[in-house]
Design a protein around this motif. Structure first.
Motif, mmCIF file in Angstrom:
data_model
loop_
_atom_site.group_PDB
_atom_site.id
_atom_site.type_symbol
_atom_site.label_atom_id
_atom_site.label_comp_id
_atom_site.label_asym_id
_atom_site.label_seq_id
_atom_site.Cartn_x
_atom_site.Cartn_y
_atom_site.Cartn_z
ATOM 1 N N ALA A 1 0.835 -1.201 0.000
ATOM 2 C CA ALA A 1 0.000 0.000 0.000
ATOM 3 C C ALA A 1 0.873 1.255 0.000
ATOM 4 O O ALA A 1 0.621 2.197 -0.757
ATOM 5 C CB ALA A 1 -0.926 -0.004 1.213
ATOM 6 N N LEU B 1 2.452 1.975 -3.416
ATOM 7 C CA LEU B 1 1.495 2.506 -4.385
ATOM 8 C C LEU B 1 1.035 3.918 -4.009
ATOM 9 O O LEU B 1 0.847 4.768 -4.881
ATOM 10 C CB LEU B 1 0.278 1.580 -4.478
ATOM 11 N N GLN B 2 0.875 4.169 -2.733
ATOM 12 C CA GLN B 2 0.416 5.489 -2.299
ATOM 13 C C GLN B 2 1.406 6.573 -2.727
ATOM 14 O O GLN B 2 1.009 7.657 -3.163
ATOM 15 C CB GLN B 2 0.231 5.514 -0.776
ATOM 16 N N SER C 1 3.182 6.612 -5.268
ATOM 17 C CA SER C 1 3.033 6.818 -6.699
ATOM 18 C C SER C 1 1.751 7.579 -7.044
ATOM 19 O O SER C 1 1.767 8.563 -7.787
ATOM 20 C CB SER C 1 3.060 5.457 -7.398
ATOM 21 N N VAL C 2 0.622 7.140 -6.493
ATOM 22 C CA VAL C 2 -0.658 7.739 -6.885
ATOM 23 C C VAL C 2 -0.868 9.117 -6.267
ATOM 24 O O VAL C 2 -1.705 9.888 -6.745
ATOM 25 C CB VAL C 2 -1.865 6.827 -6.545
ATOM 26 N N ARG C 3 -0.102 9.454 -5.230
ATOM 27 C CA ARG C 3 -0.265 10.766 -4.598
ATOM 28 C C ARG C 3 0.716 11.786 -5.156
ATOM 29 O O ARG C 3 0.744 12.933 -4.718
ATOM 30 C CB ARG C 3 -0.125 10.636 -3.081
ATOM 31 N N ASP C 4 1.516 11.371 -6.119
ATOM 32 C CA ASP C 4 2.447 12.267 -6.785
ATOM 33 C C ASP C 4 1.662 13.152 -7.752
ATOM 34 O O ASP C 4 1.047 12.662 -8.696
ATOM 35 C CB ASP C 4 3.492 11.440 -7.542
ATOM 36 N N THR C 5 1.673 14.465 -7.527
ATOM 37 C CA THR C 5 0.867 15.381 -8.339
ATOM 38 C C THR C 5 1.689 16.074 -9.423
ATOM 39 O O THR C 5 1.216 17.027 -10.052
ATOM 40 C CB THR C 5 0.222 16.456 -7.442
ATOM 41 N N GLY D 1 2.408 15.278 -12.371
ATOM 42 C CA GLY D 1 1.850 15.193 -13.722
ATOM 43 C C GLY D 1 0.497 15.866 -13.864
ATOM 44 O O GLY D 1 -0.110 15.853 -14.937
ATOM 45 N N ASP D 2 0.021 16.476 -12.788
ATOM 46 C CA ASP D 2 -1.312 17.069 -12.811
ATOM 47 C C ASP D 2 -1.359 18.342 -13.639
ATOM 48 O O ASP D 2 -0.351 19.034 -13.819
ATOM 49 C CB ASP D 2 -1.777 17.386 -11.380
ATOM 50 N N TYR D 3 -2.569 18.654 -14.135
ATOM 51 C CA TYR D 3 -2.795 19.896 -14.854
ATOM 52 C C TYR D 3 -3.059 20.985 -13.826
ATOM 53 O O TYR D 3 -3.930 20.845 -12.968
ATOM 54 C CB TYR D 3 -3.998 19.764 -15.784
#
Lengths: 73, 129
Positions: free
Chosen positions: A55, A58-59, A61-65, A67-69
């Motif tokens: 967990a 993965l957290q 990775s998925v909480r990395d912002t 690449g966000d717009y």
């Protein structure tokens, strides 16, 4: 609960190729879960700790912002 | 009439009390709860794998050419993931702690199961086709 387990197993088997491509052995996750259920026992600490480690990985990775717009950026 | 009304009210309290005693005396299957918490956490992890694949997509806000994902979808997904993390972690902590109140554990495990399934449903609905 049985429906939840069946749904998870079905999901893992259906998406097995994609999930392997994601770099995480979710078949291992499925076998861990199934072992606990089949043996009618409480999960032991190493099993919980292994889930926690997966967990956390993965957290991160998925909480990395990065690449966000972001408007105006 | 007052006597019959008071009798009816008394009967209602008696029924509620009996229901409470019956509920309290029903044994809680802690093994099943621990298993359910374990399954909920596993479901949450599996859904994160799908989330990661979605997050690897370009943002439609920058480039609307498919395959892409809208930033608003990403934001919603992160909120749902955080909620599922909190719920499954609470259930895990409860089942791994000796002396936890079985009734509270049952509530936490039910919440974890719902949260994990909700997260799984959301990521499945938005996954890369």
């Amino acid at each position: 609960m049985l429906d939840t387990i069946k749904a998870l197993v079905s999901y893992l088997l259906t998406n097995r190729d994609k999930l392997f491509a994601a770099g995480l052995d979710l078949y291992d996750l499925y076998t861990k879960v199934q072992a606990v259920i089949d043996q009618h026992r409480v999960p032991n600490d190493p099993e919980w700790d292994a889930l926690d480690a997966q967990a956390k990985e993965l957290q991160a990775s998925v909480r990395d912002t990065s690449g966000d717009y972001k408007p105006g950026a | 009439m007052i006597r019959s009304t008071l009798s009816a009210i008394g009967a209602l309290f008696l029924i509620a009390g009996c229901a409470t005693v019956q509920q309290a005396s029903q044994p809680v299957d802690m093994t099943a709860l621990a298993q359910a918490a374990f399954v909920a956490k596993s479901t949450y992890i599996a859904a994160m794998v799908v989330e990661k694949q979605i997050l690897d997509l370009e943002r439609c806000d920058r480039n609307p050419k498919p395959p892409c994902v809208w930033q608003s979808t990403v934001d919603n997904m992160r909120k749902i993931e955080l909620a599922a993390d909190a719920a499954t972690q609470s259930a895990e902590n409860a089942v791994r702690s000796l002396g936890s109140d079985p009734a509270l554990v049952a509530v936490l495990v039910a919440a974890a199961t719902n949260a994990a399934n909700g997260f799984k449903t959301y990521t499945a609905a938005n996954k890369v086709k």
